[in-house]
Design a protein around this motif. Sequence first.
Motif, PDB file in Angstrom:
ATOM      1  N   GLU A 122       0.781   6.602  10.775  1.00  0.00           N
ATOM      2  CA  GLU A 122      -0.452   7.317  11.072  1.00  0.00           C
ATOM      3  C   GLU A 122      -1.207   7.633   9.778  1.00  0.00           C
ATOM      4  N   ASP A 135      -4.351   9.713   8.490  1.00  0.00           N
ATOM      5  CA  ASP A 135      -5.325  10.736   8.839  1.00  0.00           C
ATOM      6  C   ASP A 135      -6.553  10.598   7.941  1.00  0.00           C
ATOM      7  N   ARG A 136      -7.559  11.385   8.201  1.00  0.00           N
ATOM      8  CA  ARG A 136      -8.741  11.398   7.343  1.00  0.00           C
ATOM      9  C   ARG A 136      -8.374  11.966   5.974  1.00  0.00           C
ATOM     10  N   ARG A 180      -8.441  14.574   2.941  1.00  0.00           N
ATOM     11  CA  ARG A 180      -8.531  16.031   2.873  1.00  0.00           C
ATOM     12  C   ARG A 180      -9.072  16.436   1.499  1.00  0.00           C
TER      13      ARG A 180
END
Length: 226
Positions: A95, A97-98, A100
């Motif tokens: 996975e 994610d965007r 941060r």
Amino acid sequence: MDLPELIHQVAASLSDHGTKVLILDDITRLRMHRADDQDTLDLIRAFMSMHVTLVLVGVGIPGSGLLREGRGPAAAKSVNGWEPTQTERRFDLLELDRFRYDTAEQITAWTSHLAGVEHHLRLLKARPGMLTDNTMPEYLYERTNGVVGPLERPIEDGCSQAIASGSERLTEPLFDALPLTLARTGRDAEAGEIPAVPARSGRRPPAGRRRNTVFDDLGPAAADTA
């Protein structure tokens, strides 16, 4: 061709070209209630028996049902007695994610990504640091919330505008004049390919969360000429 013939042709092509990795993007556009998409999933399963590493890329794969033999979003649950299927056991789920913007490492990762994008731009008046100097990283993060899809859109539109206007470089005022929308881009909203675009708030990340300024360091030569 029927499915067995198609599988044979694909296998022959992969072998003839010495293909080692096969990447299928937008995999979550498959809908398991459609017969043609079920046939496509059967074809993908056939790839698993070929001598090739199969990489599937998509948004929300666990909820799509693809790894659960097409049983739909409810099949993504790992409770209530669900057991991993044969298809699911053959894949490792990674996975991403965007981006941060909370720690030094995260800020550096975002700025490094911008530096990579900048390296491939071919504007006539582009300069090193066009996307990584000053407040540009914070500005682009505010506009996109760290999601790669919304980042690509203003850069593409910005380059077109910079070429059309003759400015040949990307700046914050240029980006300010461009609306950020992913509509009519060929993305599938039902597949989760259109994330929420943050509204303009005029707020920048707090000073304590500023990026690593390594990309602003011009080195000893610049210090000598100062």
